[in-house]
Design an enzyme around this catalytic site. Structure first.
Site, PDB file in Angstrom:
ATOM      1  CE  LYS A  77      21.549 -22.754 -30.903  1.00  0.00           C
ATOM      2  NZ  LYS A  77      21.491 -22.297 -29.493  1.00  0.00           N
TER       3      LYS A  77
ATOM      4  CE1 TYR B 154      22.462 -17.076 -30.232  1.00  0.00           C
ATOM      5  CE2 TYR B 154      24.442 -17.837 -31.349  1.00  0.00           C
ATOM      6  CZ  TYR B 154      23.127 -18.032 -30.961  1.00  0.00           C
ATOM      7  OH  TYR B 154      22.477 -19.192 -31.292  1.00  0.00           O
TER       8      TYR B 154
ATOM      9  CD  GLU C  90      17.842 -14.169 -35.046  1.00  0.00           C
ATOM     10  OE1 GLU C  90      17.970 -13.754 -33.880  1.00  0.00           O
ATOM     11  OE2 GLU C  90      17.148 -15.168 -35.349  1.00  0.00           O
TER      12      GLU C  90
ATOM     13  CG  ASN D  89      20.067 -24.795 -27.190  1.00  0.00           C
ATOM     14  OD1 ASN D  89      20.713 -24.523 -28.193  1.00  0.00           O
ATOM     15  ND2 ASN D  89      19.395 -23.878 -26.506  1.00  0.00           N
TER      16      ASN D  89
ATOM     17  CG  HIS E 112      18.800 -19.321 -33.419  1.00  0.00           C
ATOM     18  ND1 HIS E 112      18.926 -18.537 -32.290  1.00  0.00           N
ATOM     19  CD2 HIS E 112      18.182 -18.546 -34.345  1.00  0.00           C
ATOM     20  CE1 HIS E 112      18.419 -17.332 -32.549  1.00  0.00           C
ATOM     21  NE2 HIS E 112      17.959 -17.313 -33.781  1.00  0.00           N
TER      22      HIS E 112
HETATM   23  N1  UDP Z   1      22.581 -20.228 -23.584  1.00  0.00           N
HETATM   24  C1  UDP Z   1      23.535 -20.750 -22.728  1.00  0.00           C
HETATM   25  N2  UDP Z   1      23.305 -20.651 -21.365  1.00  0.00           N
HETATM   26  C2  UDP Z   1      22.192 -20.057 -20.848  1.00  0.00           C
HETATM   27  C3  UDP Z   1      21.241 -19.524 -21.725  1.00  0.00           C
HETATM   28  C4  UDP Z   1      21.458 -19.622 -23.090  1.00  0.00           C
HETATM   29  O1  UDP Z   1      24.550 -21.286 -23.170  1.00  0.00           O
HETATM   30  O2  UDP Z   1      22.052 -20.002 -19.624  1.00  0.00           O
HETATM   31  C5  UDP Z   1      22.808 -20.332 -25.035  1.00  0.00           C
HETATM   32  C6  UDP Z   1      21.920 -21.381 -25.709  1.00  0.00           C
HETATM   33  O3  UDP Z   1      22.661 -21.970 -26.772  1.00  0.00           O
HETATM   34  C7  UDP Z   1      20.783 -20.518 -26.231  1.00  0.00           C
HETATM   35  C8  UDP Z   1      21.527 -19.249 -26.667  1.00  0.00           C
HETATM   36  O4  UDP Z   1      22.511 -19.074 -25.646  1.00  0.00           O
HETATM   37  O5  UDP Z   1      20.099 -21.147 -27.294  1.00  0.00           O
HETATM   38  C9  UDP Z   1      20.685 -18.005 -26.764  1.00  0.00           C
HETATM   39  O6  UDP Z   1      19.991 -17.818 -25.543  1.00  0.00           O
HETATM   40  P1  UDP Z   1      18.455 -17.415 -25.534  1.00  0.00           P
HETATM   41  O7  UDP Z   1      18.108 -17.012 -24.137  1.00  0.00           O
HETATM   42  O8  UDP Z   1      18.182 -16.451 -26.621  1.00  0.00           O
HETATM   43  O9  UDP Z   1      17.720 -18.833 -25.808  1.00  0.00           O
HETATM   44  P2  UDP Z   1      16.909 -19.329 -27.100  1.00  0.00           P
HETATM   45  O10 UDP Z   1      16.207 -18.137 -27.682  1.00  0.00           O
HETATM   46  O11 UDP Z   1      17.916 -19.932 -28.042  1.00  0.00           O
HETATM   47  O12 UDP Z   1      15.945 -20.365 -26.561  1.00  0.00           O
HETATM   48 MG    MG Z   2      16.954 -16.303 -28.276  1.00  0.00          MG
END
Ligand code: UDP
Ligand code: MG
Length: 138
Positions: free
Chosen positions: A10, A50, A127, A113, A116
């Site tokens: 990211k 997303y 994806e 974070n 992805h």
């Molecule tokens: N995210 C965020 N706030 C939250 C949860 C998720 O900004 O409370 C962002 C974060 O960058 C995350 C992405 O949205 O990686 C997609 O969320 P997901 O729940 O799919 O998490 P992941 O699969 O990436 O662990």
């Molecule tokens: Mg996810």
């Protein structure tokens, strides 16, 4: 069971110069890179990527964040790729990510974070197709 998953490094990972260290972790964990691209998402592309989260409160910020700078997109291959890669990256919130995971080592916030990782074989395929054609995969 599929042997491929999709990842993005990211904007925070790229701007903090973590491309090299994160790719090293990925290789050390036994993943082979079968496609890779340094690129930047428009707001529209980030919104589409997303779209599954569009009703979530963090969606708007996430879309602006993901289009705020360059990213690295890649398709990775390994037995049990989707599950093993989710284990390698750790929990979404880096403060809850297990020691030694990529998010524990390189991420600073729940939004920025570092990486992805696809959550299912079906989404890995969707994806990967968002960024790469069949001819770009090795
Ligand atoms: N995210 C965020 N706030 C939250 C949860 C998720 O900004 O409370 C962002 C974060 O960058 C995350 C992405 O949205 O990686 C997609 O969320 P997901 O729940 O799919 O998490 P992941 O699969 O990436 O662990
Ligand atoms: Mg996810």
């Amino acid at each position: 069971m599929s042997n491929r998953t999709f990842t993005m490094l990211k904007p925070d990972a790229v701007s903090n110069n973590y491309i090299g260290p994160i790719l090293a972790k990925i290789n050390e964990a036994g993943f082979r890179i079968v496609a890779m691209k340094y690129t930047r998402l428009s707001q529209e592309q980030a919104g589409n990527f997303y779209a599954v989260h569009k009703e979530r409160p963090f969606y708007k910020d996430l879309v602006s964040y993901m289009s705020s700078g360059p990213i690295v997109a890649a398709i990775l291959e390994k037995n049990n790729a989707v599950e093993d890669f989710r284990t390698l990256i750790g929990a979404t919130d880096p403060s809850k990510a297990a020691p030694g995971t990529i998010r524990n080592l390189f991420a600073k916030s729940i939004e920025a974070n570092a990486v992805h990782g696809s959550d299912s074989d079906e989404n890995a395929s969707i994806e990967g197709g968002f960024f790469f054609s069949q001819l770009e995969r090795f």
